[in-house]
Design an enzyme around this catalytic site. Structure first.
Site, PDB file in Angstrom:
ATOM      1  N   ASN A 100      -3.551   5.893  -1.064  1.00  0.00           N
ATOM      2  CA  ASN A 100      -3.243   6.273   0.398  1.00  0.00           C
ATOM      3  C   ASN A 100      -2.669   7.378   0.650  1.00  0.00           C
ATOM      4  O   ASN A 100      -2.622   8.080   1.766  1.00  0.00           O
ATOM      5  CB  ASN A 100      -2.118   5.064   1.006  1.00  0.00           C
ATOM      6  CG  ASN A 100      -3.024   3.896   1.115  1.00  0.00           C
ATOM      7  OD1 ASN A 100      -4.025   3.707   1.757  1.00  0.00           O
ATOM      8  ND2 ASN A 100      -2.447   2.789   0.558  1.00  0.00           N
ATOM      9  N   HIS A 102      -2.101  -2.778  -6.588  1.00  0.00           N
ATOM     10  CA  HIS A 102      -2.596  -2.519  -5.259  1.00  0.00           C
ATOM     11  C   HIS A 102      -4.085  -2.559  -5.426  1.00  0.00           C
ATOM     12  O   HIS A 102      -4.933  -1.864  -5.842  1.00  0.00           O
ATOM     13  CB  HIS A 102      -2.148  -1.090  -4.872  1.00  0.00           C
ATOM     14  CG  HIS A 102      -2.586  -0.506  -3.443  1.00  0.00           C
ATOM     15  ND1 HIS A 102      -2.987   0.777  -3.229  1.00  0.00           N
ATOM     16  CD2 HIS A 102      -2.812  -1.296  -2.444  1.00  0.00           C
ATOM     17  CE1 HIS A 102      -3.209   0.774  -2.088  1.00  0.00           C
ATOM     18  NE2 HIS A 102      -3.184  -0.455  -1.591  1.00  0.00           N
ATOM     19  N   GLU A 117      -5.106  -0.345  -8.152  1.00  0.00           N
ATOM     20  CA  GLU A 117      -4.021   1.217  -8.449  1.00  0.00           C
ATOM     21  C   GLU A 117      -2.698   0.153  -9.149  1.00  0.00           C
ATOM     22  O   GLU A 117      -2.513  -0.632  -8.409  1.00  0.00           O
ATOM     23  CB  GLU A 117      -3.600   1.663  -7.440  1.00  0.00           C
ATOM     24  CG  GLU A 117      -3.018   3.010  -7.388  1.00  0.00           C
ATOM     25  CD  GLU A 117      -2.975   3.642  -5.999  1.00  0.00           C
ATOM     26  OE1 GLU A 117      -2.801   2.993  -4.810  1.00  0.00           O
ATOM     27  OE2 GLU A 117      -2.533   4.793  -6.046  1.00  0.00           O
ATOM     28  N   SER A 161       0.654  -1.060  -0.007  1.00  0.00           N
ATOM     29  CA  SER A 161      -0.127  -0.071  -0.202  1.00  0.00           C
ATOM     30  C   SER A 161       0.771   1.267   0.087  1.00  0.00           C
ATOM     31  O   SER A 161       0.299   2.309  -0.086  1.00  0.00           O
ATOM     32  CB  SER A 161      -1.089   0.080   1.086  1.00  0.00           C
ATOM     33  OG  SER A 161      -0.435  -0.551   2.426  1.00  0.00           O
TER      34      SER A 161
END
Ligand code: CAA
Length: 283
Positions: free
Chosen positions: A190, A140, A152, A119
């Site tokens: 994130n 991701h 992602e 992440s």
């Protein structure tokens, strides 16, 4: 190249979700973890999700059995040698991930792409631990993997176009919509999500509001499907802390400092849903 066998390292909440969507897309899956009990737990979770689909008549019992039969359990990383594409979804710990990639690099044939579900750890740093930096990429997935539409896809500096295209196509095959991000701390998801969660924790820390009120504001005021504190519990507070630390270390900007209350919860072992206690209490 044609991908028939898909390797997943890690059978936890992300790993078993990834294994499920890969098996549902028709691939043979090898799901690896260090202990049989972790794999059994992962497979039980997949079986539970598939049974729910059968109950809702989204899938037949035969289809469910066929998906499950495509998943092979493994407790030896060396089993990954027969995979055509591997995604690593181990705990968000850099030392551990680098070791896994060094080992995968030795185990897997040279043409195999090694993706990471990290992440926030830089793809370049993971690529640097291998002799195939052009075949290292971020893939991701979002939690819960079977439900969330996004993957992602993160390009490292050395990631080749072939590696990128294969990963993009695979994400589409899994029924997901990919979005591309370049290799900066936290990527896109994130970098935006975690400071919001961290700020919600600061609101709790400074008694601006209770857990329930903070989450209600974001759910009803901003139409988020769940409040940031409930979401932190779903993601895992240890993972949230580790991502905030990656952002803080990576940018050296105080706006990313983790809230002391988050650290306190993690030190106490209140990690969210997985331990039964986070910002909320779970059965
Ligand atoms: N596994 C599989 N399926 C699940 C599930 C799970 N853990 N949780 C819910 N579902 C399914 C349900 O079965 C249901 O399916 P149907 O539509 O077929 O009936 C559907 O999801 C909706 O579930 P519910 O009706 O029970 O509840 P809901 O409408 O509140 O949705 C939710 C639950 C999907 C989790 C929703 O609250 C949500 O989208 N929350 C935000 C999740 C999010 O932001 N995820 C990203 C986290 S960040 C991340 O993962 C990246 C990182 O690096 C930290």
């Amino acid at each position: 190249m044609t991908i028939k066998t898909f390797g997943v390292v890690g059978a936890g909440q992300m790993g078993n979700g990834i294994a499920q969507v890969a098996a549902m897309s028709g691939l043979d899956v090898i799901m690896n973890d260090i202990k049989t009990e972790f794999i059994e737990k992962g497979i039980a979770n997949i079986a539970k999700n598939l049974s729910r689909n059968v109950e809702k008549e989204k899938m037949s019992e035969e289809e469910k059995e066929s998906v499950l039969s495509r998943i092979t359990a493994s407790v030896e990383l060396a089993d990954m040698k027969t995979s055509d594409f591997v995604v690593e979804a181990a705990t968000e710990n850099e030392v551990l991930k680098l070791k896994i990639f060094q080992n995968l690099d030795e185990i897997c044939p040279a043409h195999v792409i090694l993706a990471t579900n990290t992440s926030s750890i830089p793809i370049g740093r993971i690529a640097g631990a291998t002799k195939r930096p052009e075949m290292i990429i971020g893939m991701h997935f979002m939690n819960p993997v079977p439900v969330m539409k996004l993957v992602e896809v993160i390009k490292g500096l050395a990631t080749s176009e072939d590696t990128f295209n294969t990963t993009w196509e695979l994400s589409t095959k899994f029924g997901k919509t990919p979005a591309v991000a370049n290799d900066f701390p936290g990527f896109i998801a994130n970098r935006i999500l975690m400071p919001m969660i961290n700020e919600a924790i600061f609101c709790l820390y400074q008694s601006v509001g209770t857990c329930e009120d903070i989450d209600t504001v974001m759910k009803l005021g901003m139409n988020h499907p769940m409040g940031p504190l409930a979401l932190a519990d779903l993601i895992g507070l240890d993972t949230c802390l580790s991502i905030m630390e990656t952002l803080y270390d990576g940018f050296k900007d105080s706006k990313y400092r983790p809230c002391p209350l988050l650290r306190k919860y993690v030190e106490t072992g209140w990690l969210g849903r997985k331990t039964g206690r986070g910002f909320y209490q779970y059965d």
